[in-house]
Write a protein that holds these residues in place. Sequence first.
Motif, PDB file in Angstrom:
ATOM      1  N   LEU A 199       0.824  -1.207   0.000  1.00 28.83           N
ATOM      2  CA  LEU A 199       0.000   0.000   0.000  1.00 28.83           C
ATOM      3  C   LEU A 199       0.859   1.259   0.000  1.00 28.83           C
ATOM      4  O   LEU A 199       0.531   2.261  -0.643  1.00 28.83           O
ATOM      5  CB  LEU A 199      -0.922   0.009   1.217  1.00 28.83           C
ATOM      6  N   ALA A 200       1.967   1.200   0.734  1.00 24.34           N
ATOM      7  CA  ALA A 200       2.857   2.361   0.829  1.00 24.34           C
ATOM      8  C   ALA A 200       3.642   2.608  -0.449  1.00 24.34           C
ATOM      9  O   ALA A 200       4.198   3.695  -0.638  1.00 24.34           O
ATOM     10  CB  ALA A 200       3.820   2.170   1.996  1.00 24.34           C
ATOM     11  N   ASN A 201       3.652   1.594  -1.320  1.00 20.93           N
ATOM     12  CA  ASN A 201       4.452   1.711  -2.543  1.00 20.93           C
ATOM     13  C   ASN A 201       3.620   1.563  -3.810  1.00 20.93           C
ATOM     14  O   ASN A 201       4.118   1.139  -4.850  1.00 20.93           O
ATOM     15  CB  ASN A 201       5.568   0.665  -2.514  1.00 20.93           C
ATOM     16  N   GLY A 202       2.341   1.928  -3.718  1.00 22.63           N
ATOM     17  CA  GLY A 202       1.497   1.983  -4.905  1.00 22.63           C
ATOM     18  C   GLY A 202       0.679   0.747  -5.205  1.00 22.63           C
ATOM     19  O   GLY A 202      -0.043   0.723  -6.201  1.00 22.63           O
ATOM     20  N   GLY A 203       0.772  -0.278  -4.361  1.00 19.47           N
ATOM     21  CA  GLY A 203      -0.002  -1.485  -4.600  1.00 19.47           C
ATOM     22  C   GLY A 203      -1.252  -1.529  -3.752  1.00 19.47           C
ATOM     23  O   GLY A 203      -1.622  -0.564  -3.094  1.00 19.47           O
ATOM     24  N   VAL A 212       6.188  -7.152  -2.255  1.00 24.36           N
ATOM     25  CA  VAL A 212       7.187  -8.211  -2.452  1.00 24.36           C
ATOM     26  C   VAL A 212       8.523  -7.593  -2.835  1.00 24.36           C
ATOM     27  O   VAL A 212       9.584  -7.981  -2.311  1.00 24.36           O
ATOM     28  CB  VAL A 212       6.716  -9.204  -3.540  1.00 24.36           C
ATOM     29  N   ASP A 213       8.502  -6.617  -3.740  1.00 21.52           N
ATOM     30  CA  ASP A 213       9.734  -5.942  -4.161  1.00 21.52           C
ATOM     31  C   ASP A 213      10.409  -5.245  -2.981  1.00 21.52           C
ATOM     32  O   ASP A 213      11.641  -5.262  -2.863  1.00 21.52           O
ATOM     33  CB  ASP A 213       9.425  -4.902  -5.243  1.00 21.52           C
ATOM     34  N   PHE A 214       9.598  -4.647  -2.105  1.00 24.68           N
ATOM     35  CA  PHE A 214      10.141  -3.940  -0.945  1.00 24.68           C
ATOM     36  C   PHE A 214      10.961  -4.891  -0.079  1.00 24.68           C
ATOM     37  O   PHE A 214      12.100  -4.585   0.300  1.00 24.68           O
ATOM     38  CB  PHE A 214       8.989  -3.339  -0.136  1.00 24.68           C
ATOM     39  N   TYR A 215      10.405  -6.047   0.217  1.00 30.13           N
ATOM     40  CA  TYR A 215      11.108  -6.999   1.078  1.00 30.13           C
ATOM     41  C   TYR A 215      12.238  -7.710   0.342  1.00 30.13           C
ATOM     42  O   TYR A 215      13.255  -8.070   0.957  1.00 30.13           O
ATOM     43  CB  TYR A 215      10.122  -8.009   1.657  1.00 30.13           C
ATOM     44  N   ALA A 216      12.071  -7.894  -0.962  1.00 27.34           N
ATOM     45  CA  ALA A 216      13.148  -8.501  -1.746  1.00 27.34           C
ATOM     46  C   ALA A 216      14.395  -7.624  -1.698  1.00 27.34           C
ATOM     47  O   ALA A 216      15.525  -8.122  -1.571  1.00 27.34           O
ATOM     48  CB  ALA A 216      12.699  -8.711  -3.186  1.00 27.34           C
ATOM     49  N   ASN A 217      14.200  -6.317  -1.755  1.00 28.23           N
ATOM     50  CA  ASN A 217      15.336  -5.386  -1.679  1.00 28.23           C
ATOM     51  C   ASN A 217      16.004  -5.444  -0.307  1.00 28.23           C
ATOM     52  O   ASN A 217      17.234  -5.406  -0.207  1.00 28.23           O
ATOM     53  CB  ASN A 217      14.868  -3.959  -1.979  1.00 28.23           C
ATOM     54  N   LEU A 218      15.193  -5.544   0.751  1.00 30.79           N
ATOM     55  CA  LEU A 218      15.771  -5.686   2.091  1.00 30.79           C
ATOM     56  C   LEU A 218      16.571  -6.976   2.190  1.00 30.79           C
ATOM     57  O   LEU A 218      17.657  -7.007   2.784  1.00 30.79           O
ATOM     58  CB  LEU A 218      14.662  -5.686   3.147  1.00 30.79           C
ATOM     59  N   ALA A 219      16.030  -8.050   1.603  1.00 26.50           N
ATOM     60  CA  ALA A 219      16.720  -9.340   1.650  1.00 26.50           C
ATOM     61  C   ALA A 219      18.059  -9.278   0.917  1.00 26.50           C
ATOM     62  O   ALA A 219      19.073  -9.811   1.403  1.00 26.50           O
ATOM     63  CB  ALA A 219      15.826 -10.421   1.035  1.00 26.50           C
ATOM     64  N   LYS A 220      18.072  -8.637  -0.226  1.00 22.38           N
ATOM     65  CA  LYS A 220      19.307  -8.520  -1.010  1.00 22.38           C
ATOM     66  C   LYS A 220      20.365  -7.723  -0.264  1.00 22.38           C
ATOM     67  O   LYS A 220      21.570  -7.928  -0.457  1.00 22.38           O
ATOM     68  CB  LYS A 220      19.008  -7.870  -2.358  1.00 22.38           C
ATOM     69  N   GLN A 221      19.919  -6.798   0.593  1.00 18.42           N
ATOM     70  CA  GLN A 221      20.852  -6.002   1.392  1.00 18.42           C
ATOM     71  C   GLN A 221      21.294  -6.746   2.658  1.00 18.42           C
ATOM     72  O   GLN A 221      22.114  -6.230   3.418  1.00 18.42           O
ATOM     73  CB  GLN A 221      20.189  -4.689   1.812  1.00 18.42           C
ATOM     74  N   GLY A 222      20.732  -7.925   2.883  1.00 19.93           N
ATOM     75  CA  GLY A 222      21.041  -8.675   4.099  1.00 19.93           C
ATOM     76  C   GLY A 222      20.349  -8.100   5.326  1.00 19.93           C
ATOM     77  O   GLY A 222      20.799  -8.312   6.456  1.00 19.93           O
ATOM     78  N   LEU A 352       0.828 -14.849  -3.189  1.00 21.16           N
ATOM     79  CA  LEU A 352       1.929 -14.309  -2.388  1.00 21.16           C
ATOM     80  C   LEU A 352       2.886 -15.402  -1.943  1.00 21.16           C
ATOM     81  O   LEU A 352       4.110 -15.189  -1.912  1.00 21.16           O
ATOM     82  CB  LEU A 352       1.368 -13.567  -1.169  1.00 21.16           C
ATOM     83  N   LEU A 353       2.358 -16.558  -1.599  1.00 19.60           N
ATOM     84  CA  LEU A 353       3.209 -17.637  -1.096  1.00 19.60           C
ATOM     85  C   LEU A 353       4.299 -17.994  -2.106  1.00 19.60           C
ATOM     86  O   LEU A 353       5.464 -18.153  -1.741  1.00 19.60           O
ATOM     87  CB  LEU A 353       2.360 -18.868  -0.766  1.00 19.60           C
ATOM     88  N   GLN A 354       3.919 -18.112  -3.378  1.00 19.52           N
ATOM     89  CA  GLN A 354       4.896 -18.447  -4.410  1.00 19.52           C
ATOM     90  C   GLN A 354       5.847 -17.283  -4.670  1.00 19.52           C
ATOM     91  O   GLN A 354       7.061 -17.475  -4.795  1.00 19.52           O
ATOM     92  CB  GLN A 354       4.185 -18.853  -5.696  1.00 19.52           C
ATOM     93  N   LEU A 355       5.298 -16.084  -4.749  1.00 16.98           N
ATOM     94  CA  LEU A 355       6.136 -14.909  -4.986  1.00 16.98           C
ATOM     95  C   LEU A 355       7.167 -14.746  -3.872  1.00 16.98           C
ATOM     96  O   LEU A 355       8.329 -14.396  -4.130  1.00 16.98           O
ATOM     97  CB  LEU A 355       5.266 -13.650  -5.070  1.00 16.98           C
ATOM     98  N   TRP A 356       6.747 -14.991  -2.648  1.00 18.69           N
ATOM     99  CA  TRP A 356       7.648 -14.833  -1.504  1.00 18.69           C
ATOM    100  C   TRP A 356       8.812 -15.826  -1.581  1.00 18.69           C
ATOM    101  O   TRP A 356       9.964 -15.469  -1.325  1.00 18.69           O
ATOM    102  CB  TRP A 356       6.864 -15.016  -0.205  1.00 18.69           C
TER     103      TRP A 356
END
Length: 365
Positions: A199-203, A212-222, A352-356
């Motif tokens: 919601l905070a990022n336009g979805g 999903v993209d928001f958390y994927a970026n956090l994951a990539k940053q460790g 979401l389960l698969q995307l995650w």
Amino acid sequence: MKRKSLLKMATAGLLSVSLLAACSSNDGESKKTVSNKNLSIEEITKNAKAEGEVNSVGMPDSWANWVGTWNDLKTKYSIKHSDTDMSSAEELAKFESEKNNATADIGDVGIAFGPLAKEKGLTLPYKTSYWDEIPDWAKDDEGNWIVGYTGSIAFITDKHNVKNPPKSWADLKNGNYKVTIGDVLKANQAQFGVLAASLANGGDEKNIQPGVDFYANLAKQGRLRTTDPSLSALEKGEVDVAIVWDFNALGYRDQIDKNRFDVVIPQDASVTSGYATIINKNAKHPNAAMLAREYILSDEGQANLARGYARPIRENVNLPEDAKAKLLPSDMYKNAHPVSDMKAWEETTQKLLQLWQEQVLINVK
């Protein structure tokens, strides 16, 4: 724990209810007859006192301060209470499997399970005298389920670990600390945490990809942790920032050290959900169950829930100061909104389960 958040006696108006009356046959089997009656609150109260007990599921003493309501019902109306703690899905399964041999009168379920209970024909409708004060999104048109309290996604930050606690998803994105969300594959709280970020990022509930993209970026940053943000983990200092329901965050904060943790509703966006009471169609104590729902929505019942950090569904409820003190300021919730399309959200959670797994977990370091 598997859980996871009253009378206007002067009201003389009549309330339409569908009441299940039970009588026992000579062979000991319970027979149920359905009768439509216009019952006043006084009549419901009188009948509830005669029944003398109410048995709940998923409403234990320690969750959302249910104990306060059960104690009030015992003190005011001499109604005894017992509870079996279980998940929302287990509650519906119990109602369905026991049929006429019901051992439960009332349950408390996540809002998504209310319509499902109605669809399965498991519920006894009762609107209560507070009907007009309940938002449309938080009730069934016929009173088969009614939300009693809400939860909104919040941040809880350990100030020992994070100098500048985040106030928004933008702050979270730009931080250098680790973020704990829990298991999105299993936990309802974590799934709503992804929706709030979306919601905070336009979805929204139909488009979860920004979250999903928001958390994927956090994951990539460790910076992402998918472990349970539990009370013990917070107490041990193992969590920098966690994404949890507000009532969990406030409860954790106060149990450990109120001055050590910062709790906020993110300024840019959050999502609000709720827990709803359902009355068993085959309840052996239907009047006591209706009285319980009535009390839960009263000023006294809503205050009991607030004392357990659950935000009352009635916005105009008159809360005493000690109950108000347990909650976050109302202005924090200006950008917190309920899901507008629950069916779409149910479909999205499956995607979401698969995307995650494919886009987030694969990058967790």
